[in-house]
Structure formats: C-alpha cells, structure tokens
Design a protein around this motif. Structure first.
Motif, short mmCIF file in Angstrom:
data_model
loop_
_atom_site.label_atom_id
_atom_site.label_comp_id
_atom_site.label_asym_id
_atom_site.label_seq_id
_atom_site.Cartn_x
_atom_site.Cartn_y
_atom_site.Cartn_z
N UNK A 276 0.81 -1.08 -0.06
CA UNK A 276 0.03 -0.22 -0.08
C UNK A 276 0.77 1.32 -0.04
N UNK A 277 1.15 1.70 -1.16
CA UNK A 277 2.18 2.95 -1.46
C UNK A 277 1.82 4.08 -0.53
N UNK A 278 0.60 4.46 -0.49
CA UNK A 278 0.11 5.52 0.20
C UNK A 278 0.60 5.47 1.68
N UNK A 279 -0.19 4.20 2.17
CA UNK A 279 0.28 4.14 3.87
C UNK A 279 1.83 4.19 4.02
N UNK A 280 2.59 3.53 3.25
CA UNK A 280 4.01 3.44 3.44
C UNK A 280 4.59 4.86 3.37
N UNK A 281 4.24 5.70 2.24
CA UNK A 281 4.87 7.09 1.98
C UNK A 281 4.26 7.83 3.08
N UNK A 282 2.78 8.03 3.86
CA UNK A 282 2.71 8.58 4.65
C UNK A 282 3.36 8.20 6.13
N UNK A 283 3.73 7.08 6.23
CA UNK A 283 4.73 6.47 7.41
C UNK A 283 5.92 6.99 7.21
#
Lengths: 292, 292
Positions: A276-283
């Motif tokens: 999940x690229x969005x979750x990984x980037x937000x983290x």
C-alpha cells in the motif's frame, strides 16, 4: 499517528503504530468534492474520531485536500525532492483536537519548460522508494497518468499523460464511440490496439483507423473500445518508457493490469508491488516530520 | 451537364456548359441526412428541376450521396486512381427524368495495411490535379482531414487525421475545456500551440500542459482553445508534411486559414487555390464518362 490519503472522490484513513505499520484503517467516499466549505474539521473527526479520542495527537494528510478546493492550499514543492525535503515543507493546518500537517504536491518542468503538477502521487512515490532502493521508473495510471523517475533517493522529475481522459472523451463524444458496444475492454482488441500504436504514423492518423477497420469488417464492435484503449496506452508507453525498460506500477488494479499488458507487449518489464504505497509514504514522511 | 456535390449536411448543384464552365449554381442545406428514405429523386428535382426542364439529360453526383445512408451505395475504388479510372467506375442511378451517374469514393491502405476511405474529396482532388500538373501534396481540412498525394496524374494514396473531431471532443468533454472562455481561436494562442507541437514529448503529454499552463497563469482562458487547436494541427502537420514541403489546401476557408498558418510556422509552403475544386473535378470526370 493518523495518516489520511484524501483525494477528490475518496478518503482513506490509517492508524499507524510507531514503526509505521498499519494498525487500523477506514475508507469512505468523502472525497473533497463532498465536503462543504468549512466542513473539513468535521469530516476528519468523522473519519478518525475514535482514534483521536483514543489519544492520537498527530495527523498527516496527503492528496487533493491540499488543493485550492481542499482544506488549506499547499504550494507545490519543485522537483527534485527527497522525503526529507517534503517533510521540511509540510503545511500546518488549524485543528483543535490534534496537530494536523499537510503534504504539499510537487511541480516540475519538462525539457521545454512546460509545468507539471501532482498531488498525492508524491506520497505514493516516497512509499515506493524503499523497495526500489531509491531508483527506478514508476507509472501511476489514472485519468492523468504520471510517469516519475526516482534517482538517488529523490523524486527527480515526472511527466503526465492525458491518456485516460482522452480515451473517455474519444469514446463518449466522437463517431468512434458509435461503433462500440459496451464499455468492456476486450483483451484481444486491446492487444491489437497496442500493436497498432507501433505502426508508422501519428496517433491522430491511427485514431481514424478505429473507424475504417470497423467499416471494413476488420474490427468488431465488441473489440473496438479495447482497441482504442490499447492504441492510446500503447502510444503512451512507447513515448514514456525507455527501450526494454523496467516499470514499477502503482494505483488502480484494473488500470494497472492494462498498463502491465501494454508494457510487456512493448518490450518492457512491468512490476506490481503488493505494497500500500500511500500508507508506506505517509509513514515515512511522518517519521521525518517535526511534531510537537 | 448537371453536377451535384451532395454531402452529409449540404448540397451544391452546378449547371456546366460543354467546356465544363459553371453557368449556374444553387446551394442548399439538403444534405443526405435531411432526405427521407426514397426521397432522393424528389430532392434532385427540387435542386435541379429548372435545368432538367430546360433539357439537361446528364447528371453527375459526388459525395456522401454514394454512401450507405445515401441514394445508392457505391463501392470504394482502390487507389491509385486516375480520372479515367474513376470515370470508368461510375455507378448508374435509376431516375426517370435524366441519366444519373455517381462517383465512387476511394479507398487506400497505409503502410501497415489499415484501410482509409474518402467520399467527395476524390472529386476535389481531380479538380486540383490540372493546376498541379498531376503531382503534389493536397490537404483537405475538416473533422477528418485528408492528406493526399497526387503523382503522375493519379491519386496515389491518402491518409486521414482525426484532428478536428478530437479537438471538439477534448474541448467539449474534458477538463481542458473548463478553462476555455468562448470558442474563438485566438491567433497568438494558436501560434503557441503550433510551437508546442514541435517540443519533445508525445501529444498525450502535451495535452496535459494545456491545463498546467493555465494553472500556472502562463496561458489565458481566452487563448487556451486556440492553443489546443494549434497543438493538434501542429502535430498533424509535422506528421503529414515532408520537411519544407509545399501543400495545396482545399476546403472550408476558416480551417484553411488555420492550416496555412500552421504549415508556414512548421517550415512549409501553403498554397490556396481560388478554384472551386468540386466543380472542376465534376466537369473533368463528366467529360470522360460514357453518356447515352
């Protein structure tokens, strides 16, 4: 930390632990077009109220929520940009219950100086950076498909292709659509369209062939929407991908499937991360941000 | 002889003398879409009744009147085709008051074998052949613009570009149109669009720039329809015209003006004949036909 990927049509909120792992998530159709002026604080409480009441004090937002039509407009940060550059450019958003920060979109210029913009995709690119070791070519299909280059741990630049919206307009508002039965993308028609995109001649000439192939009984009505889609995506892939290139795909599953087929047919290699690229980037960005 | 250029939306009828000179003409909005099934004989009497009553016995038709939606469907004649080839392939149409013949449309295949068609333009090309001494490149702008090569007194081949209809769909059915005030083609916007078409990058990428230039305040709303038109026509001209080519233009005056500007800006030479190409072509083919 609470992280929210807040786009035009949809919202997805995550509760992340201190290691950046997703502990809980909710999705809704409360995209920014459904939020009335002044309604963003209430919409955030609606999405993440239980987590806030449970003690979360940091909220990180990305996506169109940072546009003029969103909560607060965040100026675009120019490329090249690293995760640290982005973390240093977060915008503070006034909110009573917690500290809220907004990830700015990115801008770039192509070789002729024409501007480029993205909002939300930069966060997915940061999420994809770690598995790519900071280098690679990423394609994010959509109405306006983005092709981005990651180099040395930075988003080096990107280009947008108007392919998805052009397909819809050509199908719905021209004579080409009159010979298309249904909106389904026939795989064999798509394959023929991708092949056609490699023929001599400009796209504007190839488009007329969708009609003449139908007139001559050489393309069925059921296959012609797929042919048009393959023709357009094939043109895009041949223009955006270096010969025998490797492309990391991220985004909508159905569109990714079409792009992967076109990339392979054009001699490239398509990779589809399970991430999940969005979750990984937000983290990752949240980790580098300055929180109170 | 009576000669009729009978298209989708309009009809133009000529009375020609034995030297092929136009002695009289009438124009009406009775294109084939306005003629009820079985109504073609009455529509011809309506347009040319006085000339028939005055003794004319030969009628030659060209255009969409020879399509499936027209009076009689004429099969396409394959290129290359000379005026004599076309005159030998005329279709007889049943009509009580005179002998009526129909000029067939032409077909071609591009280098990849994809079919091409025209109906009506072949007659204009024959009309342009004499002033061009049988050789040259002709561009006939329209919703589906035709580029034809004349060689050795024959129509050697042609290619169609979907530019006009693509422009209308992109303006009317995508986000690009939302930033366009009015439909007028601003000349400076058009010039910038033609220049943009020569930049690196594919048309599908250049299209997104229409939006970002507006977002960044680098293209006004008043200029952006012209920019889009110039971008598309510029792409077409660069693809269809050889370097420093000479192009003979025929067709709608406003469109011809735009194409002439784009051709000149792209390093070519545009020529605009004062000739009524349809009347000249009908006269030439009628001269070579076998009449009772």
């Amino acid at each position: 930390m609470i992280a929210v990927d807040w786009g035009t049509s949809n919202l997805r909120a995550y509760r992340l632990d201190r290691h950046g792992e997703v502990r809980d998530q909710v999705a809704s159709a409360n995209g920014i077009t459904k939020v009335a002026p002044g309604g963003f604080p209430a919409a955030l409480l609606d999405a993440a109220g239980p987590w806030l009441r449970d003690g979360e004090r940091h909220v990180l937002l990305c996506g169109m929520v940072g546009s003029r039509q969103g909560w607060v407009e965040a100026p675009y940060l120019p490329c090249p940009a690293s995760p640290a550059d982005i973390a240093a450019a977060l915008i503070e958003v006034p909110f009573a219950e917690a500290q809220v920060k907004l990830i700015p979109g990115l801008s770039a210029r192509d070789s002729a100086g024409t501007p480029e913009v993205m909002r939300g995709e930069e966060t997915k690119l940061i999420g994809l950076m770690a598995p790519l070791n900071g280098d690679g070519l990423v394609c994010m299909p959509g109405s306006h498909t983005k092709w981005a280059r990651l180099a040395g741990g930075r988003i080096a630049g990107f280009a947008t292709y108007f392919t998805g919206e052009a397909f819809a307009a050509l199908r719905d508002a021209t004579i080409l659509g009159r010979m298309m039965t249904g909106a389904a993308i026939d795989p064999e028609g798509f394959r023929r369209g991708v092949a056609r995109s490699g023929d001599a001649g400009h796209l504007l000439h190839h488009l007329f062939g969708v009609r003449t192939l139908g007139l001559f009984g050489e393309l069925t009505e059921a296959a012609s929407a797929g042919f048009l889609s393959g023709l357009l995506i094939g043109h895009e892939v041949r223009a955006a991908m270096p010969p025998a290139g490797t492309v990391r795909l991220a985004g909508d599953a159905a569109l990714i499937g079409l792009y992967a087929a076109a990339i392979t047919q054009c001699g490239g290699t398509a990779q589809m991360p399970a991430l999940d690229a969005a979750a990984a980037g937000l983290a990752l960005i949240g980790e580098q941000a300055q929180w109170n």
